[in-house]
Design a protein around this motif. Sequence first.
Motif, short mmCIF file in Angstrom:
data_model
loop_
_atom_site.label_atom_id
_atom_site.label_comp_id
_atom_site.label_asym_id
_atom_site.label_seq_id
_atom_site.Cartn_x
_atom_site.Cartn_y
_atom_site.Cartn_z
N ASN A 144 0.86 -1.18 0.00
CA ASN A 144 0.00 0.00 0.00
C ASN A 144 0.90 1.23 0.00
OD1 ASN A 144 -3.13 -0.78 1.02
ND2 ASN A 144 -1.55 -2.28 1.53
N ASN A 145 0.90 1.98 -1.11
CA ASN A 145 1.84 3.10 -1.26
C ASN A 145 3.28 2.63 -1.02
OD1 ASN A 145 -0.07 4.94 -2.01
ND2 ASN A 145 0.05 6.19 -0.15
N GLY A 146 3.55 1.39 -1.39
CA GLY A 146 4.90 0.85 -1.25
C GLY A 146 5.21 0.24 0.09
N VAL A 147 4.26 0.26 1.02
CA VAL A 147 4.47 -0.31 2.35
C VAL A 147 3.88 -1.72 2.38
CG1 VAL A 147 4.08 -0.03 4.83
CG2 VAL A 147 4.28 1.99 3.37
N CYS A 148 4.69 -2.70 2.72
CA CYS A 148 4.22 -4.08 2.79
C CYS A 148 3.34 -4.24 4.02
CB CYS A 148 5.41 -5.04 2.85
SG CYS A 148 4.93 -6.78 2.98
N LEU A 149 2.07 -4.55 3.81
CA LEU A 149 1.12 -4.74 4.90
C LEU A 149 0.46 -6.11 4.78
CD1 LEU A 149 -0.67 -1.25 4.96
CD2 LEU A 149 1.20 -2.04 6.43
N THR A 150 -0.01 -6.60 5.92
CA THR A 150 -0.64 -7.92 5.98
C THR A 150 -2.16 -7.77 5.99
OG1 THR A 150 1.21 -8.81 7.25
CG2 THR A 150 -0.86 -10.04 7.34
N VAL A 151 -2.82 -8.55 5.16
CA VAL A 151 -4.28 -8.55 5.14
C VAL A 151 -4.79 -9.14 6.46
CG1 VAL A 151 -6.34 -9.47 4.01
CG2 VAL A 151 -4.35 -8.79 2.64
N THR A 152 -5.63 -8.38 7.16
CA THR A 152 -6.16 -8.84 8.44
C THR A 152 -7.62 -9.28 8.37
OG1 THR A 152 -6.77 -6.56 9.05
CG2 THR A 152 -4.58 -7.35 9.73
N LYS A 153 -8.35 -8.80 7.36
CA LYS A 153 -9.77 -9.16 7.25
C LYS A 153 -10.23 -8.90 5.83
CE LYS A 153 -12.78 -6.63 9.51
NZ LYS A 153 -13.64 -6.07 10.59
N LEU A 154 -11.17 -9.73 5.37
CA LEU A 154 -11.79 -9.58 4.06
C LEU A 154 -13.29 -9.55 4.23
CD1 LEU A 154 -9.62 -12.25 2.21
CD2 LEU A 154 -9.45 -9.79 1.86
N VAL A 155 -13.92 -8.47 3.79
CA VAL A 155 -15.38 -8.34 3.88
C VAL A 155 -15.90 -7.81 2.54
CG1 VAL A 155 -17.33 -7.30 5.07
CG2 VAL A 155 -15.26 -7.87 6.36
N ASN A 156 -16.54 -8.69 1.77
CA ASN A 156 -17.01 -8.33 0.43
C ASN A 156 -15.85 -7.76 -0.38
OD1 ASN A 156 -19.66 -9.17 1.11
ND2 ASN A 156 -20.07 -7.21 2.10
N ASP A 157 -15.94 -6.48 -0.83
CA ASP A 157 -14.86 -5.91 -1.64
C ASP A 157 -13.83 -5.19 -0.78
OD1 ASP A 157 -16.54 -3.81 -0.92
OD2 ASP A 157 -16.08 -2.68 -2.74
#
Length: 204
Positions: free
Chosen positions: A44-57
């Motif tokens: 995200n803007n070049g920052v590696c982040l971990t997906v914590t939750k997925l809700v629809n889109d």
Amino acid sequence: MFTGIVQCTAPVVSLTDHDGVRTFAVSLSPKLREGLQIGASVANNGVCLTVTKLVNDKVFFDVVRESLEKTNLGALCLGSRVNIERSLVFGQEIGGHLVSGHVVSCAQLMAIERGEGQVRMRLSLPSQWMKYVLHKGFIAVNGCSLTVGERFDDGFSLYLIPETLAITNLSDSQVGDRLNIEIDSQTQTIVDTVERVMAARQDQ
């Protein structure tokens, strides 16, 4: 690991702060959500982040205080457009250069010059990082793999083509904005190694 080839910009659709952590969500298309799981890495803007939750889109990420202070993610608000890149799949074409998603600093946008067919941006970068910025070398700016156009004592310039401006959020940038910077890891390794060798010789 990433390539610095931004796949899309995504709007921030949710934003909350709690216990020194900022949780935000971006809205991604079905194509970019395909196969995406909790625990996956997304730039995200070049920052590696971990997906914590997925809700629809909606895809959610947590950002700790250090990252909020070091990067421009602390300036996000609802509606902000974020550069998005899914992690590299080995065996696919690498169009940019290898990027880790570890932002080292922010550069301040000092000037924008708009000409026929391109936009020139001049950025100011803290002095400790300038030794890793080389003329025609690679640098990642807000997650975009770009080539250094010119190098100055206090910063560098970039020349952006219409395609880059159309696909990324660099087209939204205004003078005074802070842009995330990741230097090229190979350049850093070479520069640091040469410095250590030279220092060792001086000590002999």
